[in-house]
Enzyme design. Structure first.
Site, PDB file in Angstrom:
ATOM      1  N   SER A  42       0.915  -1.096  -0.040  1.00  0.00           N
ATOM      2  CA  SER A  42      -0.024  -0.002  -0.037  1.00  0.00           C
ATOM      3  C   SER A  42       0.926   1.238  -0.131  1.00  0.00           C
ATOM      4  CB  SER A  42      -0.880  -0.091   1.309  1.00  0.00           C
ATOM      5  OG  SER A  42      -0.175   0.145   2.315  1.00  0.00           O
ATOM      6  N   LYS A 119       0.960   4.561   6.796  1.00  0.00           N
ATOM      7  CA  LYS A 119       0.394   5.411   5.821  1.00  0.00           C
ATOM      8  C   LYS A 119       1.052   6.636   6.039  1.00  0.00           C
ATOM      9  CE  LYS A 119      -2.760   2.003   4.941  1.00  0.00           C
ATOM     10  NZ  LYS A 119      -2.879   1.286   3.818  1.00  0.00           N
TER      11      LYS A 119
END
Length: 278
Positions: A42, A119
């Site tokens: 991701s 993230k």
């Protein structure tokens, strides 16, 4: 005649040494740096599956999330951080807290199930965030984007989970070259970082998110392959992440392995040792 020194039982001495070592390691892991192994794609290309890094816990101070969760499924051990440091949970504050900055790569606890996520910090408290036609808007203004060619990788099983990458040029046969469009994205007052796209996807078109006070908004750099704050927690996403759920900032990759195990030395990525995270 001098008395002989009392001889310690070697088994007891070994146990004491192990206990002391575990205590020291636990304190170090809780207060300073937490090891983190990248399990998914991701955050490509910034972070690759198999990157190993230490998370700087001193960057944002400390909360209950600073305590480690101990999960050993093989032995039936599942002790959550809240079970260790839950006595300081609930007020969404931090001790000796530093201010997270937009653009930081952050490890945080998922607000619902407690899993560790990594993230990029996109939205600060009070910000409005929206994605329109794949372009990120912060407080109504589009971020700066520059085309930067293609990101290429081999289409094959990656990491211990054996997951295959998503490709803009799909379908791709095993062993073929998988490509994604790459752009350089620059936040206001920030430095460029690479993001990847595989074409027009549902999450390239969102409504406007208003980040609540005391919360943050996160997105993965691999924009079309990231479960992040664009999805609400009820749908499995991260939603708005409370301040107290931040664990620390990822600053540098220490080691990287492209194989199923870090022991497979022939799969080590020599160009990623001690690589700074931007």
């Amino acid at each position: 005649m001098a008395a002989k020194a009392k001889t310690q039982n070697p088994v007891i001495e070994t146990i004491k040494t192990v206990v002391y070592a575990l205590l020291i390691a636990g304190v170090f892991r809780t207060l300073f740096f937490q090891p983190f192994w990248i399990p998914s794609g991701s955050m490509k290309q910034t972070l690759l599956i198999g990157d190993f890094l230490f998370v700087n816990k001193m960057a944002y101070g400390y909360s209950y999330a600073s305590c480690p969760s101990i999960r050993l499924a093989r032995f039936g051990v599942n002790i959550d951080a809240k079970g260790i440091c839950g006595f300081i949970d609930g007020d969404n504050t931090r001790i000796m807290g530093g201010e997270p900055q937009r653009g930081d790569v952050v490890v945080f606890r998922h607000p619902v199930h407690g899993a560790d996520f990594i993230k990029r910090l996109v939205g600060l408290p009070g910000d409005t965030i929206q994605v329109k036609d794949g372009v990120l808007f912060i407080n109504g203004s589009a971020v700066k984007l520059e085309d930067d060619g293609l990101f290429s990788e081999t289409y094959e099983a990656q990491g211990p989970q054996g997951s295959a990458p998503r490709c803009e040029n799909a379908p791709v046969g095993r062993g073929g070259t998988c490509t994604k469009s790459r752009q350089l994205e620059t936040f206001p007052g920030g430095t460029p970082h690479a993001i990847l796209n595989i074409g027009n996807q549902p999450m390239d078109h969102t409504g406007v998110y208003q980040v609540p006070e005391g919360h943050f908004f996160f997105m993965g750099d691999n924009r079309d392959n990231s479960t992040d704050s664009r999805l609400p927690q009820s749908a499995g996403g991260a939603g708005f992440v409370p301040l107290e759920n931040l664990i620390g900032r990822a600053d540098r990759i220490m080691f990287s392995s492209a194989g199923r195990s870090m022991l497979f030395f022939w799969t080590w990525r020599g160009d990623r040792f001690f690589k700074a995270i931007e």
